[in-house]
Write a protein that holds these residues in place. Structure first.
Motif, PDB file in Angstrom:
ATOM      1  N   ALA A  11       4.141  14.932   2.431  1.00 24.94           N
ATOM      2  CA  ALA A  11       3.059  15.750   2.968  1.00 24.94           C
ATOM      3  C   ALA A  11       2.572  15.202   4.306  1.00 24.94           C
ATOM      4  O   ALA A  11       2.306  15.970   5.245  1.00 24.94           O
ATOM      5  N   VAL A  12       2.469  13.897   4.410  1.00 20.70           N
ATOM      6  CA  VAL A  12       2.043  13.287   5.672  1.00 20.70           C
ATOM      7  C   VAL A  12       3.102  13.508   6.741  1.00 20.70           C
ATOM      8  O   VAL A  12       2.774  13.837   7.886  1.00 20.70           O
ATOM      9  N   LEU A  13       4.375  13.349   6.390  1.00 18.17           N
ATOM     10  CA  LEU A  13       5.444  13.552   7.366  1.00 18.17           C
ATOM     11  C   LEU A  13       5.449  14.983   7.903  1.00 18.17           C
ATOM     12  O   LEU A  13       5.741  15.214   9.072  1.00 18.17           O
TER      13      LEU A  13
ATOM     14  N   PHE B  73       8.077   4.668 -17.180  1.00 22.87           N
ATOM     15  CA  PHE B  73       7.729   6.068 -16.965  1.00 22.87           C
ATOM     16  C   PHE B  73       6.471   6.184 -16.096  1.00 22.87           C
ATOM     17  O   PHE B  73       6.405   7.028 -15.202  1.00 22.87           O
ATOM     18  N   ILE B  74       5.495   5.331 -16.340  1.00 20.25           N
ATOM     19  CA  ILE B  74       4.273   5.331 -15.534  1.00 20.25           C
ATOM     20  C   ILE B  74       4.596   4.987 -14.081  1.00 20.25           C
ATOM     21  O   ILE B  74       4.125   5.650 -13.154  1.00 20.25           O
ATOM     22  N   VAL B  75       5.414   3.960 -13.883  1.00 16.25           N
ATOM     23  CA  VAL B  75       5.806   3.570 -12.520  1.00 16.25           C
ATOM     24  C   VAL B  75       6.592   4.696 -11.855  1.00 16.25           C
ATOM     25  O   VAL B  75       6.391   4.989 -10.670  1.00 16.25           O
TER      26      VAL B  75
ATOM     27  N   ALA C  11       4.437  10.528  -7.144  1.00 18.39           N
ATOM     28  CA  ALA C  11       3.208  10.807  -6.398  1.00 18.39           C
ATOM     29  C   ALA C  11       3.278  10.208  -4.992  1.00 18.39           C
ATOM     30  O   ALA C  11       2.856  10.843  -4.016  1.00 18.39           O
ATOM     31  N   ASN C  12       3.833   9.000  -4.880  1.00  9.06           N
ATOM     32  CA  ASN C  12       3.979   8.365  -3.562  1.00  9.06           C
ATOM     33  C   ASN C  12       4.889   9.191  -2.657  1.00  9.06           C
ATOM     34  O   ASN C  12       4.585   9.398  -1.480  1.00  9.06           O
TER      35      ASN C  12
ATOM     36  N   TYR D  44      -0.790  -0.312  -5.175  1.00 12.60           N
ATOM     37  CA  TYR D  44       0.003   0.097  -4.007  1.00 12.60           C
ATOM     38  C   TYR D  44      -0.020   1.624  -3.875  1.00 12.60           C
ATOM     39  O   TYR D  44      -0.236   2.165  -2.791  1.00 12.60           O
ATOM     40  N   SER D  45       0.159   2.308  -4.988  1.00 11.43           N
ATOM     41  CA  SER D  45       0.145   3.772  -4.989  1.00 11.43           C
ATOM     42  C   SER D  45      -1.229   4.305  -4.623  1.00 11.43           C
ATOM     43  O   SER D  45      -1.344   5.283  -3.875  1.00 11.43           O
ATOM     44  N   LEU D  46      -2.270   3.684  -5.139  1.00 14.06           N
ATOM     45  CA  LEU D  46      -3.622   4.097  -4.812  1.00 14.06           C
ATOM     46  C   LEU D  46      -3.860   3.976  -3.303  1.00 14.06           C
ATOM     47  O   LEU D  46      -4.430   4.879  -2.681  1.00 14.06           O
TER      48      LEU D  46
END
Length: 92
Positions: free
Chosen positions: A19-21, A4-6, A12-13, A76-78
């Motif tokens: 948003a960047v795209l 669940f955390i992953v 979030a990723n 990696y997410s950070l």
């Protein structure tokens, strides 16, 4: 609980990536080979493949190493979130 955390980190990723795209930043046009045209987003497919691989490894292949894989994906997410923040705030 670890899955669940992953999964939440993966959401979030994807949100940061989208948003960047959609930001219209010049880096998107310079790296068109990664971001595709006509709605096809190879970079999102790569993001999904990484999430799927980590979740599969945690669930099937290496449940004993789940904390280490979770830490890897969290780092990696950070990195992704910091990079997205830098692009969206114009620091790059």
């Amino acid at each position: 609980m670890v899955l669940f955390i992953v999964f939440l980190l993966g959401v979030a990723n994807f949100a940061a990536h989208k948003a960047v795209l959609e930001s219209g930043h010049p880096i998107i046009t310079r790296m068109a080979f990664l971001f595709g045209r006509d709605g096809l987003r190879p970079s999102l497919l790569i993001e999904f493949a990484v999430l799927l691989a980590v979740m599969a490894l945690i669930n099937v292949a290496a449940p004993a190493s789940a904390p280490g894989l979770t830490l890897f994906y969290a780092l990696y997410s950070l990195g992704n979130l910091v990079s997205a923040w830098m692009v969206l705030r114009g620091r790059v």
